[in-house]
Design an enzyme around this catalytic site. Structure first.
Site, short mmCIF file in Angstrom:
data_model
loop_
_atom_site.label_atom_id
_atom_site.label_comp_id
_atom_site.label_asym_id
_atom_site.label_seq_id
_atom_site.Cartn_x
_atom_site.Cartn_y
_atom_site.Cartn_z
N ASP A 15 47.21 44.24 37.77
CA ASP A 15 46.03 44.82 37.14
C ASP A 15 45.38 43.91 36.10
O ASP A 15 44.50 44.35 35.36
CB ASP A 15 46.36 46.20 36.55
CG ASP A 15 47.80 46.31 36.12
OD1 ASP A 15 48.47 45.26 35.98
OD2 ASP A 15 48.28 47.43 35.91
N HIS A 66 57.47 51.14 32.76
CA HIS A 66 57.33 51.90 31.51
C HIS A 66 58.51 52.85 31.27
O HIS A 66 58.60 53.48 30.23
CB HIS A 66 56.03 52.70 31.51
CG HIS A 66 54.80 51.83 31.51
ND1 HIS A 66 54.57 50.87 30.55
CD2 HIS A 66 53.75 51.76 32.38
CE1 HIS A 66 53.42 50.25 30.83
NE2 HIS A 66 52.92 50.76 31.92
N ASP A 114 52.26 42.24 34.57
CA ASP A 114 51.37 43.40 34.64
C ASP A 114 50.45 43.38 33.42
O ASP A 114 50.82 42.87 32.36
CB ASP A 114 52.24 44.67 34.62
CG ASP A 114 51.47 45.94 34.94
OD1 ASP A 114 51.57 46.39 36.09
OD2 ASP A 114 50.79 46.47 34.04
N HIS A 153 49.65 45.83 31.63
CA HIS A 153 50.19 46.71 30.60
C HIS A 153 51.51 46.15 30.11
O HIS A 153 52.28 45.58 30.88
CB HIS A 153 50.42 48.12 31.17
CG HIS A 153 49.19 48.74 31.73
ND1 HIS A 153 48.87 48.65 33.07
CD2 HIS A 153 48.18 49.42 31.14
CE1 HIS A 153 47.72 49.26 33.28
NE2 HIS A 153 47.27 49.75 32.13
#
Lengths: 559, 448
Positions: B236, B108, B147, B149
């Site tokens: 995740d 991120h 991921d 996200h």
């Protein structure tokens, strides 16, 4: 009076030590087929020079287990594995008679799959039919929950009471299932032979010196009582390098970074002392090419010693790796590394004239001057040793790190001193240390340092405890300790206290209680278990050990 | 056969805060599982020692405000440095592929870093990409972000870079942090089509994700022909993850790894510390090393537990077809953008740093160069947690830019040094491998 005897592959060394001095030392060829006789021969010669009743401690280092395993004389043993989920079963190629059982435990010690009683009985019937009388049982995460291993032992006890059983959680409490399984397997395989040997030795020594303590030297540089060795004979492997390292420490007694080079006849063993403390093998001892949970010094062995032969082959000089008898100066036929150093440095070892004659002949064959040839040998020897030493530094520096501070404060090995041990050391070590740009340390007792090291080493013992306050349980190993903990407000010092108590209990069982108060914490980890936004419990891992060192009465060596 | 390199760095002495998902406990059970399995002892595996990334290595990718040493924790430097250790092992041919199992994560973190976003301060994969280019001359690189996200930081860093194919699949941004990664986010005007996003519906299963892999990700890699494939291996998407809502399994992750065949995988997120991470990490290592993983499963694993819906499959098929078409017409679009004849393309954005709770206002300009992919100028301002506000100006020159862009970029930096409006002016000169910071108050320039 103390006695140390170290059985090596070629020679057995012994010393009688009293009031800071070596009263007598013996070097005798080892009879690999009768180690007991070899030991007793050396013991009797030492006793002849001392006062029998004043000898209160004998420490033995022996190659029995190494020999049993190397020569395949260990008894046929079945390995019962409970790997649960994870690696494919095919990756556990530990021994020919491996059987797989259902049953799974996870990292928290929770049961995932129960064991299957029927399946166990079927497997045991097969083991019995094959005529196998020894069984090693190892389950993944059994050190966090030993119930499955115990269940198997109970079935064996009911159905085949004559079978000898060894459980992996009683051998080691550390993570690494394959290593635990291998250690358990070797333990089961050698236990009876070791006990037979221990019985014989014990009786013989009792007969000569009735009230004497008998200890066995272990690979980690500590001793255990003969009684204590009976459950974990594997710990007695590789006592040779441990003895020489402890000997080097006993003679030099310093807190420097040193490298101990034990120059034997055929091989040289290299160990590191970091701030004066011996470096342990991070992966445990490798026995017969397999990693185990036997703690051991990190030893690098190279096929180069004083007796390594010198030959011309296809026009170039070969140094070792063969040993074709002793050095010419000590009555051998083929010139050796020792002979070359004898000539080069005018050491006057043995018959130096004989050394010179053979070296001159070799130089003529090589078309070189005697000096050039000797320098070439010296260069080869020191550069081989130097490379091995450098490699050990780097390996130690590059050990994996799991914490930020370990990476930020990356360790760097700065060598202060070379300590030479063994018969060939006086010839080679000064040159090596010049090459490395550091001082060297040699002691008149260097040739008998390993036996001396054995004589004065104190007992060592380690205990690892895992506490899970969410499950409200603890497990401690070796020894298969487990029980409940009070959940509320458990702290790391409580875990340390528990570990101390269990270590004291284990040392009482092994009759080593004197030193357990000196135990040091070497591992102290605590983790909060957060579930949701709150604290669900804590996990503690505490390791505590009586580290290698010397018995209280040893105050150094006088000259 | 060469081994698989593994660098396991659990940072057992670092956490964002005691109860934060990014805490000491996160890789504890992974440690237990990996070490109990004895996988590091196997011939197929070679374990590596971490190192700190240097400030210069960080500066090749980021503008840390005000500076790398004040912005970045040592934990972040070790994490990024670990990725570099794996890059070396792979490029030197010591290993056939590599996995950096590290914390803290990085995907991120964007080009400008004022603080911590989504648990990330600096971007481990992006730092590695610039290292691969500088040290080994690698140019074309693909990053596949698995991921849950959206890898918005990595996307932003390579948004204008046509030599980095960034593919991210993730739970739909309407339902999950960081709220981006929609199918129309396709890269900047001169790098259109080398950013590909695949927003997935919550509860997508192994079947759905493998469909996207086989029908979109693998064909894209095939056509792009990267020299190195990097996997941002977030874990995740697992059915037990507490921060997301997907239905992927450890077996699913392992099978994905087998098919994707990444050269270097770098751990990103994954916060099901006890019920997912130990199994997925083990599965990815086994898959990379070519070890049969059919005996690996979560304790509650049941292959019949999750079934992909027909609706979702229809959605995925349409999305895959659409993104393939976009990718295949990327060069035409870039040409068209060049022909528009603009000198600079600019955008304004506001970036929220959820971990550090600060907001950055940013204006970015890209030089629309007729010869290369252009250079960037960024104006950025944010008030940090200390109350200190920094307004900075950043100039970024890609390694692959033309001479006139390089000259213009360097001129921009020199020009801005006299502007009192900025606290710091930065120049990221990747051609000279020089990274300058000018402190306008003290009138001091530092060079890395």
């Amino acid at each position: 009076m103390l006695i140390g005897i170290d059985v090596g592959g070629t020679y057995t060394d012994g010393v009688l030590f009293s009031d800071g001095a070596v009263v007598h030392s013996v070097k005798s060829p080892t009879d690999e087929t009768d180690l007991k006789a070899t030991l007793l021969l050396v013991l009797d010669e030492l006793l002849a020079h001392g006062i029998r009743d004043e000898v209160h401690r004998v420490v033995l280092g022996t190659t029995l287990i190494t020999n049993l395993l190397a020569t395949g004389q260990g008894e046929r043993t079945a390995l019962l594995l409970m790997p649960g989920s994870g690696l494919p079963y095919g990756s556990y190629r530990i021994c020919p008679e491996t059987y797989f059982l259902k049953g799974g435990i996870d990292f928290r010690g929770r049961e995932i799959d129960p064991p299957d009683k029927k399946e166990i009985e079927l497997v045991l019937r097969e083991v019995d039919r094959a005529g196998i009388l020894r069984v090693a049982v190892a389950g993944k995460f059994s050190h966090r929950n030993d119930s499955h291993e115990k269940f198997v032992r109970e079935r064996i006890g009911e159905l085949y009471p004559a079978m000898e059983v060894c459980l992996s959680n009683e051998v080691s409490g550390r993570l690494n299932f394959p290593r635990r399984a291998v250690t358990c397997y070797y333990t089961a395989m050698t236990m009876r032979e070791w006990n037979r040997f221990a019985d014989g030795i014990e009786a013989a020594i009792r007969d000569r010196i009735p009230s004497c303590e008998v200890h066995i030297l272990k690979a980690d540089g500590g001793t255990t009582t003969l009684e204590g060795s009976r459950k974990r004979p594997c710990e007695t492997v590789f006592s040779g390098p441990a003895a020489s390292t402890m000997g080097a420490m006993a003679l030099s007694r310093e807190t420097l970074n040193s490298v101990v080079v034990d120059m034997g006849g055929t091989t040289s063993d290299i160990c590191l002392l970091i701030d004066g403390r011996p470096l342990n093998a991070s992966k445990g001892a490798t026995i017969e090419g397999r990693l185990t949970h036997v703690s051991s010094f990190a030893v690098h062995s190279i096929a180069l010693g004083g007796d390594s032969s010198l030959r011309m082959e296809d026009g170039s000089l070969r140094v070792g790796p063969l040993r074709l008898g002793p050095a010419v100066c000590f009555g051998g036929d083929t010139p050796t590394v020792t002979d070359a150093f004898n000539v080069l440095m005018d050491l006057n070892l043995g018959d130096i004239k004989a050394s010179r004659t053979k070296i001159e002949a070799l130089a003529a064959e090589a078309g070189q001057s005697v000096e050039a040839l000797c320098l070439a040998v010296a260069d080869r020897v020191t550069s081989t040793l130097k490379d091995a030493i450098r490699r050990m530094f780097t390996e130690w520096e590059d050990e994996p790190a799991y914490k930020v501070w370990e990476v930020v404060n990356k360790r760097k090995f700065v060598l202060h001193r070379v300590i030479g041990i063994g018969a060939a050391a006086p010839a080679i070590i000064p040159l090596l240390s010049r090459e490395l740009g550091v001082d060297y340390f040699l002691h008149p007792y260097s040739p008998v340092a390993n036996a001396l090291g054995a004589a004065v080493s104190r007992p060592t013992l380690a205990m690892e405890v895992h506490v899970d306050t969410q499950k409200r349980t603890y497990s401690g190993a070796p020894g298969g300790f487990s029980g409940p903990v009070k959940e509320r407000d458990y702290q790391v010092h409580d875990a340390v206290k528990l570990a101390r108590m269990l270590l004291a209990e284990l040392s009482r069982q092994r009759r080593l209680s004197v030193y357990s108060e000196d135990a040091q914490v070497y591992l102290e980890e605590q983790f909060n278990m957060i579930r949701g936004m709150g604290l669900a419990g804590k996990l503690f891992d505490v390791g505590i050990q009586i580290t290698p060192g010397f018995i209280e009465e040893f105050k150094g060596v006088d000259l | 056969m060469k081994p698989t390199g593994v660098l396991f760095f659990p940072a057992f002495d670092w956490a964002i805060s005691p109860t934060h998902p990014e805490r000491e406990e996160r890789l504890l059970y992974t440690r237990d599982q990996l070490f109990e399995e004895g996988i590091m002892d196997m011939d197929e595996i070679s374990e590596y020692h971490p190192r700190l990334a240097s400030f210069k290595e960080v500066s090749r990718t980021h503008f840390c405000v005000p500076s790398v040493d004040t912005r970045v924790t040592q934990a972040h430097l070790v994490s990024a440095g670990s990725a570099l250790v794996m890059a070396d092992a792979f490029m030197k041919g010591e290993v056939k592929n590599a996995f950096a199992i590290i914390r803290p994560p990085g995907h991120h973190a964007m080009t400008v870093s004022h603080g911590n976003r989504g648990f990330c301060d600096i971007n481990n994969e992006a730092v590695m990409v610039e290292y691969l280019r500088q040290t080994y001359g690698v140019r074309r690189i693909a990053i596949v972000d698995t991921d849950v996200h959206h890898g918005d930081g990595t996307q932003e860093i390579f948004w204008h870079d046509p030599d980095v194919l960034f593919i991210s699949f993730h739970q739909d941004g309407r339902t999950l942090y960081p709220g981006s990664g929609f199918d129309d986010e396709l890269g900047g005007p001169l790098a259109f089509g080398t950013t590909i996003n695949i927003p997935l519906a919550p509860r997508t299963t192994d079947t759905g994700i493998h469909y996207v892999l086989d029908n979109l990700v693998l064909p894209l890699l095939d056509e792009f022909k990267p020299e190195v494939v990097i996997n941002s291996a977030g874990q995740d998407n697992h059915y037990s993850d507490p921060l997301s809502n997907m239905s992927f399994t450890a077996q699913g992750y392992a099978a994905l790894t087998t098919r994707l065949k990444p050269d270097i995988a770098v751990l990103e997120g994954g916060y099901s510390v006890e019920t997912a991470l130990p199994y997925i990490n083990m599965g990815i290592i086994m898959a990379l090393a070519g070890i049969d993983y059919s005996n690996l499963r979560e304790p509650d694993y049941d292959p019949a537990r999750f079934k992909e819906t027909a609706d979702n499959m229809r959605y995925l098929r349409a999305l895959v077809d659409q993104q393939l078409a976009v990718f295949r017409q990327r060069e035409e679009v870039v040409e068209k953008n060049r022909r528009k004849g603009e000198e600079f393309a600019s955008i304004k954005r506001s970036v929220f740093y959820d971990t550090d709770y600060l907001r950055e206002e940013q204006r970015e300009e890209l030089r629309i160069c007729p010869r290369c992919a252009g250079f960037r100028r960024i104006t950025s301002a944010a008030t940090q947690r200390t109350g200190q506000r920094y307004t900075v100006f950043c100039v970024s020159l890609p390694r692959a830019c033309c001479e006139s862009c390089a000259e213009e970029a360097r001129d921009s930096y020199e020009e801005m040094k006299d502007r009192p409006a900025f606290d710091y002016v930065y120049l990221q000169d990747r051609i000279l491998d020089e990274f300058r910071t000018f402190d306008t108050k003290a009138e001091v320039e530092s060079l890395l």
